[in-house]
Design a protein around this motif. Structure first.
Motif, PDB file in Angstrom:
ATOM      1  N   ASP A  59       0.950  -1.513  -0.079  1.00 40.75           N
ATOM      2  CA  ASP A  59       0.006  -0.063  -0.166  1.00 40.75           C
ATOM      3  C   ASP A  59       1.099   0.935  -0.027  1.00 40.75           C
ATOM      4  OD1 ASP A  59      -2.341  -1.624  -0.187  1.00 40.75           O
ATOM      5  OD2 ASP A  59      -2.885  -1.437   2.343  1.00 40.75           O
ATOM      6  N   ARG A  60       2.099   1.338   0.814  1.00 45.05           N
ATOM      7  CA  ARG A  60       2.578   2.392   0.465  1.00 45.05           C
ATOM      8  C   ARG A  60       3.296   3.069  -0.765  1.00 45.05           C
ATOM      9  NH1 ARG A  60       3.796   7.462   2.205  1.00 45.05           N
ATOM     10  NH2 ARG A  60       5.949   7.842   2.142  1.00 45.05           N
ATOM     11  N   TYR A  61       3.442   2.114  -1.252  1.00 46.62           N
ATOM     12  CA  TYR A  61       4.517   2.872  -2.511  1.00 46.62           C
ATOM     13  C   TYR A  61       2.447   3.302  -3.564  1.00 46.62           C
ATOM     14  CZ  TYR A  61       5.822   2.112  -7.597  1.00 46.62           C
ATOM     15  OH  TYR A  61       6.669   1.940  -9.316  1.00 46.62           O
ATOM     16  N   LYS A  62       1.932   1.934  -3.492  1.00 44.77           N
ATOM     17  CA  LYS A  62       0.624   3.081  -4.309  1.00 44.77           C
ATOM     18  C   LYS A  62      -0.285   4.480  -3.271  1.00 44.77           C
ATOM     19  CE  LYS A  62      -0.658  -1.870  -4.906  1.00 44.77           C
ATOM     20  NZ  LYS A  62      -1.618  -2.929  -4.589  1.00 44.77           N
ATOM     21  N   TYR A  63      -0.191   4.124  -2.685  1.00 47.47           N
ATOM     22  CA  TYR A  63      -0.369   5.398  -1.733  1.00 47.47           C
ATOM     23  C   TYR A  63       1.086   6.826  -2.248  1.00 47.47           C
ATOM     24  CZ  TYR A  63      -4.139   2.881   1.070  1.00 47.47           C
ATOM     25  OH  TYR A  63      -4.501   2.314   1.503  1.00 47.47           O
ATOM     26  N   HIS A  64       1.611   6.819  -1.690  1.00 44.76           N
ATOM     27  CA  HIS A  64       2.756   7.172  -2.329  1.00 44.76           C
ATOM     28  C   HIS A  64       2.238   8.276  -3.957  1.00 44.76           C
ATOM     29  CE1 HIS A  64       7.618   8.426  -1.705  1.00 44.76           C
ATOM     30  NE2 HIS A  64       6.639   9.761  -2.106  1.00 44.76           N
ATOM     31  N   GLY A  66      -0.086   7.578  -5.508  1.00 42.20           N
ATOM     32  CA  GLY A  66      -1.549   8.835  -5.498  1.00 42.20           C
ATOM     33  C   GLY A  66      -1.027   9.747  -4.952  1.00 42.20           C
ATOM     34  N   ALA A  67      -0.760   9.894  -4.088  1.00 40.37           N
ATOM     35  CA  ALA A  67      -0.166  11.575  -3.601  1.00 40.37           C
ATOM     36  C   ALA A  67       0.314  12.462  -4.591  1.00 40.37           C
ATOM     37  CB  ALA A  67      -0.148  11.393  -2.357  1.00 40.37           C
ATOM     38  N   ARG A  70      -1.918  13.255  -6.990  1.00 44.34           N
ATOM     39  CA  ARG A  70      -2.873  14.421  -6.791  1.00 44.34           C
ATOM     40  C   ARG A  70      -2.253  16.258  -7.120  1.00 44.34           C
ATOM     41  NH1 ARG A  70      -4.698  10.035  -3.522  1.00 44.34           N
ATOM     42  NH2 ARG A  70      -3.373  10.505  -1.940  1.00 44.34           N
ATOM     43  N   TYR A 115      -0.885   3.853 -11.542  1.00 44.72           N
ATOM     44  CA  TYR A 115      -1.087   4.537  -9.896  1.00 44.72           C
ATOM     45  C   TYR A 115      -0.755   5.807  -9.964  1.00 44.72           C
ATOM     46  CZ  TYR A 115      -0.809  -0.648  -8.376  1.00 44.72           C
ATOM     47  OH  TYR A 115      -0.929  -1.253  -7.780  1.00 44.72           O
ATOM     48  N   SER A 116      -0.105   5.878 -10.919  1.00 39.68           N
ATOM     49  CA  SER A 116       0.093   8.042 -11.247  1.00 39.68           C
ATOM     50  C   SER A 116      -0.127   8.143 -12.744  1.00 39.68           C
ATOM     51  CB  SER A 116       1.534   8.358 -10.242  1.00 39.68           C
ATOM     52  OG  SER A 116       2.346   9.578 -10.582  1.00 39.68           O
TER      53      SER A 116
END
Length: 159
Positions: A59-64, A66-67, A70, A115-116
């Motif tokens: 999750d950390r990689y995906k959330y990073h 994603g941020a 955004r 993811y980005s």
């Protein structure tokens, strides 16, 4: 690297459209953090890819990513015009892709695009600029030195 991107970018006039310099700095630090976290996982890969696999599928990689996605306001970080932050993208992605992501792409797919997608779009745009394609010095350089690339036997240990 971050201060160099900012200094040279400002000297070259690539700061137009950046309303707050500290925000640009934060965006580049986010890219630096992405590379640093990937590196921390990769240096643990002594005889297998498991630490990097856990990071890239976690999750950390995906959330990073994603941020980061955004944070990008338009086609570029600050809207319609590329700034030095957008050029910094290539620096960080060249390192991440050249060392770890490209060797693993058959296992993971293009995780940056997944993811980005805005980050992938920026990198593609900057890499496709005529100035980036005109010099054989640039086009013939590897993304990173061969000794930095994840070894095939480590890649083969992906489960």
């Amino acid at each position: 690297a971050v201060p160099c991107h900012q200094y040279i970018g400002r000297k070259c006039g690539l700061d137009k459209g950046i309303p707050v310099l500290e925000v640009a700095l934060q965006y580049m630090l986010d890219l630096n953090d992405l590379h640093a976290e990937m590196k921390e996982a990769a240096i643990q890969c002594k005889d297998n890819v498991e630490p990097l696999q856990k990071y890239l599928t976690g999750d950390r990689y995906k959330y990073h990513l994603g941020a980061i996605n955004r944070s990008i306001k338009g086609p570029f970080y600050f809207g319609d015009t590329p700034t030095y932050v957008d050029f910094a993208v290539c620096s960080y992605l060249d390192m991440c892709e050249g060392k770890w992501l490209n060797p693993l792409e058959l296992k993971t797919g293009d995780t940056i695009a997944k993811y980005s997608p805005k980050l992938r779009s920026i990198a593609t745009y900057i890499r496709d600029l005529p100035s980036a394609k005109q010099s054989e010095l640039i086009t013939n350089l590897p993304q990173v030195p061969a000794g930095f690339v994840l070894k095939p036997e480590i890649v083969a240990s992906w489960k």
